[in-house]
Design a protein around this motif. Structure first.
Motif, PDB file in Angstrom:
ATOM      1  N   ARG A 181       0.839  -1.209   0.000  1.00  0.00           N
ATOM      2  CA  ARG A 181       0.000   0.000   0.000  1.00  0.00           C
ATOM      3  C   ARG A 181       0.871   1.256   0.000  1.00  0.00           C
ATOM      4  NH1 ARG A 181      -4.435   0.206   4.577  1.00  0.00           N
ATOM      5  NH2 ARG A 181      -2.540   0.165   5.841  1.00  0.00           N
ATOM      6  N   ALA A 182       1.944   1.258   0.793  1.00  0.00           N
ATOM      7  CA  ALA A 182       2.840   2.418   0.849  1.00  0.00           C
ATOM      8  C   ALA A 182       3.530   2.632  -0.491  1.00  0.00           C
ATOM      9  CB  ALA A 182       3.877   2.207   1.951  1.00  0.00           C
ATOM     10  N   ALA A 183       3.926   1.561  -1.134  1.00  0.00           N
ATOM     11  CA  ALA A 183       4.601   1.661  -2.432  1.00  0.00           C
ATOM     12  C   ALA A 183       3.664   2.232  -3.488  1.00  0.00           C
ATOM     13  CB  ALA A 183       5.105   0.280  -2.853  1.00  0.00           C
ATOM     14  N   VAL A 184       2.407   1.782  -3.476  1.00  0.00           N
ATOM     15  CA  VAL A 184       1.437   2.273  -4.461  1.00  0.00           C
ATOM     16  C   VAL A 184       1.132   3.756  -4.217  1.00  0.00           C
ATOM     17  CG1 VAL A 184      -0.950   2.063  -5.269  1.00  0.00           C
ATOM     18  CG2 VAL A 184       0.409   0.007  -4.858  1.00  0.00           C
ATOM     19  N   ILE A 185       1.017   4.153  -2.952  1.00  0.00           N
ATOM     20  CA  ILE A 185       0.737   5.573  -2.632  1.00  0.00           C
ATOM     21  C   ILE A 185       1.872   6.465  -3.138  1.00  0.00           C
ATOM     22  CG2 ILE A 185       0.560   7.228  -0.725  1.00  0.00           C
ATOM     23  CD1 ILE A 185      -0.974   5.040   0.821  1.00  0.00           C
ATOM     24  N   THR A 186       3.112   6.001  -2.942  1.00  0.00           N
ATOM     25  CA  THR A 186       4.270   6.766  -3.421  1.00  0.00           C
ATOM     26  C   THR A 186       4.239   6.887  -4.947  1.00  0.00           C
ATOM     27  OG1 THR A 186       5.598   5.954  -1.563  1.00  0.00           O
ATOM     28  CG2 THR A 186       6.785   6.854  -3.455  1.00  0.00           C
ATOM     29  N   ALA A 187       3.961   5.759  -5.614  1.00  0.00           N
ATOM     30  CA  ALA A 187       3.897   5.774  -7.081  1.00  0.00           C
ATOM     31  C   ALA A 187       2.751   6.660  -7.561  1.00  0.00           C
ATOM     32  CB  ALA A 187       3.714   4.339  -7.594  1.00  0.00           C
ATOM     33  N   LEU A 188       1.628   6.633  -6.849  1.00  0.00           N
ATOM     34  CA  LEU A 188       0.462   7.450  -7.226  1.00  0.00           C
ATOM     35  C   LEU A 188       0.767   8.935  -7.099  1.00  0.00           C
ATOM     36  CD1 LEU A 188      -2.452   7.090  -8.136  1.00  0.00           C
ATOM     37  CD2 LEU A 188      -3.151   7.059  -5.738  1.00  0.00           C
ATOM     38  N   ASP A 189       1.506   9.312  -6.065  1.00  0.00           N
ATOM     39  CA  ASP A 189       1.890  10.720  -5.893  1.00  0.00           C
ATOM     40  C   ASP A 189       2.795  11.178  -7.033  1.00  0.00           C
ATOM     41  OD1 ASP A 189       0.453  10.921  -3.586  1.00  0.00           O
ATOM     42  OD2 ASP A 189       2.158  10.543  -2.244  1.00  0.00           O
ATOM     43  N   ASP A 190       3.764  10.302  -7.402  1.00  0.00           N
ATOM     44  CA  ASP A 190       4.684  10.668  -8.489  1.00  0.00           C
ATOM     45  C   ASP A 190       3.929  10.845  -9.800  1.00  0.00           C
ATOM     46  OD1 ASP A 190       6.817  10.536  -6.761  1.00  0.00           O
ATOM     47  OD2 ASP A 190       7.370   8.477  -7.285  1.00  0.00           O
ATOM     48  N   VAL A 191       3.003   9.923 -10.077  1.00  0.00           N
ATOM     49  CA  VAL A 191       2.248  10.019 -11.329  1.00  0.00           C
ATOM     50  C   VAL A 191       1.349  11.251 -11.326  1.00  0.00           C
ATOM     51  CG1 VAL A 191       0.514   8.877 -12.769  1.00  0.00           C
ATOM     52  CG2 VAL A 191       2.311   7.532 -11.686  1.00  0.00           C
ATOM     53  N   SER A 192       0.767  11.548 -10.163  1.00  0.00           N
ATOM     54  CA  SER A 192      -0.102  12.739 -10.074  1.00  0.00           C
ATOM     55  C   SER A 192       0.659  14.004 -10.373  1.00  0.00           C
ATOM     56  CB  SER A 192      -0.731  12.815  -8.675  1.00  0.00           C
ATOM     57  OG  SER A 192      -1.548  11.706  -8.420  1.00  0.00           O
ATOM     58  N   ARG A 193       1.879  14.109  -9.849  1.00  0.00           N
ATOM     59  CA  ARG A 193       2.708  15.291 -10.127  1.00  0.00           C
ATOM     60  C   ARG A 193       3.057  15.367 -11.622  1.00  0.00           C
ATOM     61  NH1 ARG A 193       4.899  14.265  -4.887  1.00  0.00           N
ATOM     62  NH2 ARG A 193       6.478  12.845  -5.767  1.00  0.00           N
ATOM     63  N   SER A 194       3.347  14.216 -12.200  1.00  0.00           N
ATOM     64  CA  SER A 194       3.668  14.197 -13.643  1.00  0.00           C
ATOM     65  C   SER A 194       2.449  14.598 -14.453  1.00  0.00           C
ATOM     66  CB  SER A 194       4.134  12.803 -14.057  1.00  0.00           C
ATOM     67  OG  SER A 194       5.323  12.445 -13.390  1.00  0.00           O
ATOM     68  N   PHE A 195       1.270  14.150 -14.003  1.00  0.00           N
ATOM     69  CA  PHE A 195       0.020  14.483 -14.706  1.00  0.00           C
ATOM     70  C   PHE A 195      -0.256  15.973 -14.624  1.00  0.00           C
ATOM     71  CE2 PHE A 195      -4.675  14.897 -14.544  1.00  0.00           C
ATOM     72  CZ  PHE A 195      -4.931  14.528 -15.871  1.00  0.00           C
ATOM     73  N   VAL A 196      -0.075  16.562 -13.435  1.00  0.00           N
ATOM     74  CA  VAL A 196      -0.319  18.004 -13.250  1.00  0.00           C
ATOM     75  C   VAL A 196       0.676  18.803 -14.074  1.00  0.00           C
ATOM     76  CG1 VAL A 196      -0.221  19.899 -11.579  1.00  0.00           C
ATOM     77  CG2 VAL A 196      -1.352  17.732 -10.986  1.00  0.00           C
ATOM     78  N   LYS A 197       1.937  18.356 -14.068  1.00  0.00           N
ATOM     79  CA  LYS A 197       2.961  19.048 -14.836  1.00  0.00           C
ATOM     80  C   LYS A 197       2.641  19.000 -16.335  1.00  0.00           C
ATOM     81  CE  LYS A 197       7.962  19.135 -15.560  1.00  0.00           C
ATOM     82  NZ  LYS A 197       9.260  18.497 -15.276  1.00  0.00           N
ATOM     83  N   GLY A 198       2.119  17.884 -16.768  1.00  0.00           N
ATOM     84  CA  GLY A 198       1.741  17.749 -18.181  1.00  0.00           C
ATOM     85  C   GLY A 198       0.593  18.683 -18.552  1.00  0.00           C
ATOM     86  N   LEU A 199      -0.357  18.854 -17.619  1.00  0.00           N
ATOM     87  CA  LEU A 199      -1.463  19.764 -17.866  1.00  0.00           C
ATOM     88  C   LEU A 199      -1.008  21.216 -17.926  1.00  0.00           C
ATOM     89  CD1 LEU A 199      -4.241  18.217 -15.547  1.00  0.00           C
ATOM     90  CD2 LEU A 199      -4.145  18.173 -18.058  1.00  0.00           C
TER      91      LEU A 199
END
Length: 411
Positions: free
Chosen positions: A393-411
């Motif tokens: 669960r901790a690993a997925v949360i970390t990966a989700l945060d990284d992807v969210s930042r990449s998604f926001v940066k892309g927007l």
């Protein structure tokens, strides 16, 4: 059997001629019995040792020849010999016979070294002339010891000649080998117990002992015939697989690959599809461990048609997808991740569902499909919560945060 026992008894009583007659009778009745041939040979050799070769014996034929018991005749001859010896015999007695050290050692065994030691003592004149407290000279004691050993040598030479002794030892060894062979039920139990030990040591983190036992069992089975072990080739392949797995755990990658390729070769030669599947799986595992991901993919893709269960396909698709991900082939990785998820859904295995979803999400990140990656990571988070796996669960949360930042940066 009666003739043989009587012949043996006569031989033991030193009636070698009568023993030879009974051995010949037995051999005529049962020419296939090796023991009668052996009896004939040892009796003939004992007779020659006692009276000399046949060429040295001259027989005189008289007109009145009555049947006399051979035993009485031998006894009478012995009595005459004990009373009076010819001059030639006296001279022969004084002369030391020519000895063959090799034969003498075989006859006396451990006593041969004692005889050599006593003979060396005879050369020490000062010691030989000395006397004991009872007045007996050391030389007399040593000479009596040597005389005793020579009598023992002569006795054993007559009782059990060298040639016969060698033959009997060979026959005993052959009997021992035949008796040593295990019964089919015993063979099965021995193999089962050995395979259990091999697996136990491997799972118990002692791959070295597991490898050692597997090699020993492999050597033993190779010496047995197909009648002793009906599934011999299958077992040989399985043992090569066990050896390869142990070598892999010990970090011996080249040796492990060689063992698994041998397993694959045996399986293909004997048309064993399950063994072929096992060997391909292990070969792919070794290549993946050494970073040769394309070779691992080739082995595992060849294994796909041989997979029997949805769970096996789940694992296989996931591992192939991981290799493609390592090779930066994200689209292929996503495809295999989806196949792995489909098989995991068929099996209803939450653990492999979680792994397959994570693989798909990672592939989407590589393809920069961030929104799809976020959705998949959120699904993986739900599976991790269901499994009560805090680390996942901790690993997925970390990966989700990284992807969210990449998604926001892309927007």
């Amino acid at each position: 059997q009666g003739l043989y026992q009587k012949a043996e008894a006569l031989y033991t009583m030193c009636d070698f001629e009568f023993a030879l007659v009974h051995y010949h009778r037995g051999h005529r009745l049962r020419p296939d019995q090796e023991k009668f041939k052996l009896g004939i040979e040892k009796s003939q050799e004992a007779i020659v040792n006692c009276v000399g070769s046949p060429s040295s014996v001259k027989l005189e034929i008289t007109k009145d020849l009555n049947f006399i018991s051979r035993q009485a005749e031998v006894q009478k001859a012995n009595e005459k010999l004990s009373i009076k010896l010819t001059k030639a015999q006296k001279r022969a007695k004084k002369q030391k016979p020519v000895r063959n050290p090799k034969i003498e050692r075989q006859l006396l065994g451990d006593l041969y070294d004692d005889k050599v030691y006593l003979e060396e003592l005879l050369k020490d004149k000062d010691l030989m002339e000395s006397s004991t407290k009872k007045g007996i000279t050391v030389g007399d004691l040593v000479s009596s010891g040597i005389s005793y050993l020579e009598k023992r040598r002569e006795f054993w030479q007559q009782q059990e000649p060298i040639y016969a002794r060698v033959r009997e030892r060979r026959l005993r060894q052959q009997r021992w080998i035949r008796e040593k062979k295990l019964k089919p039920s015993e063979v099965g139990r021995y193999i089962t117990k050995s395979m259990e030990d091999i697996d136990m040591f491997l799972t118990g983190e002692d791959p070295e002992e597991s490898c050692k036992k597997a090699k020993h069992l492999l050597k033993t089975i190779q010496e047995w015939s197909d009648e002793d072990v009906p599934n011999k080739n299958e077992l040989i392949g399985n043992l090569h697989s066990c050896i390869g797995n142990a070598q892999l755990e010990m970090g011996q990658m080249e040796a492990a690959l060689k063992s698994h390729r041998t397993d694959l070769e045996v399986a293909r030669q004997n048309d064993l599809p399950d063994a072929v599947s096992r060997a391909l799986e292990n070969i792919g595992r070794v290549h993946a461990r050494t970073g040769k991901f394309q070779k691992a993919i080739d082995a595992w893709e060849e294994k796909i048609p041989l997979a029997k269960s949805s769970l096996e396909k789940t694992w296989l698709f996931h591992e192939i997808g991981q290799c493609y991900l390592e090779l930066n082939k994200a689209e292929e990785a996503r495809n295999y991740g989806q196949k792995s998820l489909q098989s995991a859904d068929e099996e209803g295995n939450v653990k492999w569902q979680y792994r397959a979803i994570v693989l798909v999400a990672q592939a989407e990140v590589k393809l920069k499909n961030y929104w799809s990656a976020i959705i998949n990571f959120e699904k993986a988070l739900e599976k991790a919560k269901f499994l009560h796996n805090d680390a996942a669960r901790a690993a997925v949360i970390t990966a989700l945060d990284d992807v969210s930042r990449s998604f926001v940066k892309g927007l």
